[in-house]
Every structure is written in C-alpha cells, then in structure tokens.
Design an enzyme around this catalytic site. Structure first.
Site, PDB file in Angstrom:
ATOM      1  N   HIS A  32      -2.867   2.746  12.845  1.00  0.00           N
ATOM      2  CA  HIS A  32      -2.243   2.855  14.163  1.00  0.00           C
ATOM      3  C   HIS A  32      -1.060   2.223  14.377  1.00  0.00           C
ATOM      4  O   HIS A  32      -0.282   2.242  15.278  1.00  0.00           O
ATOM      5  CB  HIS A  32      -3.190   2.372  15.378  1.00  0.00           C
ATOM      6  CG  HIS A  32      -3.997   1.123  15.373  1.00  0.00           C
ATOM      7  ND1 HIS A  32      -4.839   0.830  16.337  1.00  0.00           N
ATOM      8  CD2 HIS A  32      -3.545  -0.001  14.560  1.00  0.00           C
ATOM      9  CE1 HIS A  32      -5.187  -0.461  15.948  1.00  0.00           C
ATOM     10  NE2 HIS A  32      -4.143  -0.913  15.182  1.00  0.00           N
ATOM     11  N   MET A  48       0.704  -1.208   0.044  1.00  0.00           N
ATOM     12  CA  MET A  48      -0.062  -0.032  -0.060  1.00  0.00           C
ATOM     13  C   MET A  48       0.848   1.072  -0.078  1.00  0.00           C
ATOM     14  O   MET A  48       0.263   2.401  -0.415  1.00  0.00           O
ATOM     15  CB  MET A  48      -1.154   0.009   1.259  1.00  0.00           C
ATOM     16  CG  MET A  48      -0.374   0.105   2.641  1.00  0.00           C
ATOM     17  SD  MET A  48      -1.464  -0.112   3.865  1.00  0.00           S
ATOM     18  CE  MET A  48      -0.502  -0.287   5.371  1.00  0.00           C
TER      19      MET A  48
END
Length: 365
Positions: A271, A254
């Site tokens: 996170h 990604m």
C-alpha cells in the site's frame, strides 16, 4: 438537447442546523487527533493502566505530576477523548472514573495484551508536524498539472518518507516516523499466526520483504521452528539491527532482487507503492519462488477496502488518503488487488481470511 437541470429540495431549518453542526465536526476533527497526541505525550494511557485501569481526575493529575490548576482543562480533554471512544467514563457515587478501552490499551508501552505492539509511535508519527504540513499542502498539489511525480509530502518537504532524504531533512523526525511504521507493520502478527496458521504449514523457507527488525519473522520462527526465515530490507535498515537471532538478514532492494525461498511475504508493504511499482515488486517475488506444485506462493497481508465494513470503511479510506498524502501508494479493494496480482504474471490467488481492515492473500505462480 438542452442540458437537464437538477434542483435540490430546500432543506428545513432543522436540517440546516444539523448541517452546521456536522461542518463543525468535520472542520474540527483534527482537534481529536491533537487531543490524542497530547494524551500520548502526557502518558495518560500508561498512567491509567498503572493506577489499576481506572482512576479519578485528581488521581490522574497527581500521577502525571501536572499542576492542580490544569484539572478543569484535563477534564475537557478527557471528555472529548471519552466521547471518541479512546477512554470510557462512568460515575460511581457521583465520582467520575476514567477507564481504558481497547483503543487506549494499545497506547500502553508495556502493553498487557499478548502478541501486540504498542501503537504510541504510530500516533506520534501520524500527528507529526511533517505529516500535518504535507496534508495542508494537498490543495496546491492537486492544482499542479499532469500525473504527479511525487507525493504531497515530497512536494512540501523535498524529501520522501522512509527514505534517506528524510533522514537528511530531519534525523529525529525520520527516527520517529520509522518507529511509527514499525509499530503499524508489526501489529497483529500474533492474530495472523493464530487465525491463519495454515499459511505457514509445510513451508521450509520464507522471505519477509521489508521485514525491518525481524519482529514478524521472529514470531513466525517461534510458532514454526522448522521455517528458515530471511528478512530483506534496505542497508540503512539492516545495518541498525542486532543480528543475534535465528533470522537471516539480507541487505537489498526488492525492486531488483528477492532472495529465493518457498514463500515470499509482503506484510503491509504494497500500500506504500503505486500499481505500477506493485507489479514490479510482485514480479520479483514470482522470480524468487518455485512453482505452485512445489509449494511456491506469495503471502500478502494488507488492507482491503470493503464498503460492507461500516465504520471500518472510514478507517480504510482515511488510510487511503494518508497514503496519497505521504507516499505514492494507495489502499485497494479486491478488484484492485486482483489486477496487480494478475498483471505480475500470477496464475491465481485467494483471500485466505479477512482480519479487521486487512486481508490475507495467497498468490500462486
């Protein structure tokens, strides 16, 4: 100008005695975690569920096939876990009955709650030897000069959580840790679909970044059959999946490329990463979606630290320390989220809804 001196009121004897008891609690909290780990490994939540949701200690001993001599010790374990809210205990005709709570219900593998996944793997991962050893190295990590180039986990083990280096270090531990991650990430998608269905209305396509085995994407397709869902994940994840569903699986990174779609979803992904890395990920997301006018958006589902949540805040802050110890990521409050979304070039965002410790965001190009 002379420096101000600050004096502290001398505590009373009663305050000191309470302070010592508080130190006991804080110093020994790890034993609650170990007691919970023990309960999961013994199969106590499942045994209570199989016994109708409530049981006596002798019946529990028998169901677990434990030696009768261990009954007094099991009583002490269950007493702590009941005090911690894992189980409840009541006296019926002078007989103690142990019952499941919503917490322990999540530790039943064949979970009787719709649209939720068992969290036993999460407990075993969080209390694993590797994670505990990483936390024990926290002080040494703090003493090292400069901006940390690695997490305490990497510093202690020479391997990164959820990466190939961890599999090389300990293949079985890597498998368990990834199972814990999947249990954590896939939990609650039913609530999101029920409470935030408007997120998906009108969408024709969606890419689920780090979507793993496609559990979340499959749930979305079931609720919204018209949405074409793609799961993007690393080859080591995608290659282990049986691809016999309506989900389209794509191997990739990604940070480099995200398959184009009307919306991109990041569910409990960011996170794990630093602010700088999050901006890079969100920048790739922005490239993958059309304009806001054409319905383009990024859906972010992640923890939002909020001091108004009371005891929920403690859970959020513990998760923040878990990210600091085991990854290069962090938990963020709304201002933190706004900063990384705007730095990635988005024009606007809104919090669609808050669900427990999590927030559900829409970010618009």
């Amino acid at each position: 100008m002379a420096a101000q001196t600050h004096t502290m009121a001398v505590p009373t004897d009663a305050e000191l005695l309470k302070a010592q008891a508080d130190l006991w609690r804080h110093s020994l909290y790890y034993l609650t975690s170990m007691a919970l780990k023990c309960a999961v490994e013994l199969g106590i939540p499942a045994a209570i569920h199989n016994l109708g949701g409530a049981t006596t200690l002798p019946d529990l001993i028998a169901a677990l096939s434990l030696p009768a001599s261990k009954q007094p010790y099991l009583h002490r374990l269950m007493r702590l876990l009941a005090t911690s809210g894992i189980f409840t205990v009541d006296n019926t005709n002078a007989v103690e009955m142990y019952r499941l709570t919503p917490v322990s219900l999540l530790l039943v593998d064949d979970i009787p709650v719709d649209n939720h996944t068992s969290q036993t793997a999460l407990v075993l991962a969080a209390t694993s030897k590797h994670c505990v050893e990483a936390a024990l190295g926290l002080a040494n990590w703090f003493r090292k000069d400069g901006t940390p180039s690695c997490s305490p986990f990497e510093d202690v083990h020479g391997a990164a959580l959820f990466e190939e280096s961890m599999a090389s270090l300990d293949e079985e531990a890597d498998r368990m840790l990834n199972q814990g991650l999947a249990a954590h990430d896939n939990f609650g998608i039913g609530i999101v679909l029920q409470e935030c269905g408007g997120l998906f209305e009108g969408l024709q396509s969606l890419t689920d970044c780090c979507g793993g085995d496609g559990t979340t994407a499959t749930a979305i397709i079931k609720a919204f059959p018209h949405i074409k869902c793609t799961v993007l994940d690393l080859p080591r994840i995608i290659n282990t999946i049986s691809k016999d569903s309506a989900v389209n699986y794509v191997e990739g990174d990604m940070f480099k490329f995200i398959p184009p779609s009307q919306a991109v979803m990041l569910k409990l992904v960011l996170h794990h990463w630093s602010d700088e890395d999050c901006v890079k990920i969100l920048t790739q997301c922005k490239k993958a979606i059309p304009s806001k006018e054409e319905g383009g958006k990024v859906i972010i589902i992640d923890i939002v630290v909020d001091s108004s949540y009371g005891t929920m805040l403690e859970a959020q802050l513990l998760m923040d320390i878990a990210m600091m110890v085991n990854t290069r990521g962090r938990q963020r409050d709304e201002n933190d989220w706004r900063n990384i979304i705007m730095k990635a070039g988005f024009s606007d965002y809104k919090i669609f809804k808050k669900l427990g410790a999590r927030g559900v965001f829409e970010a618009y190009p």
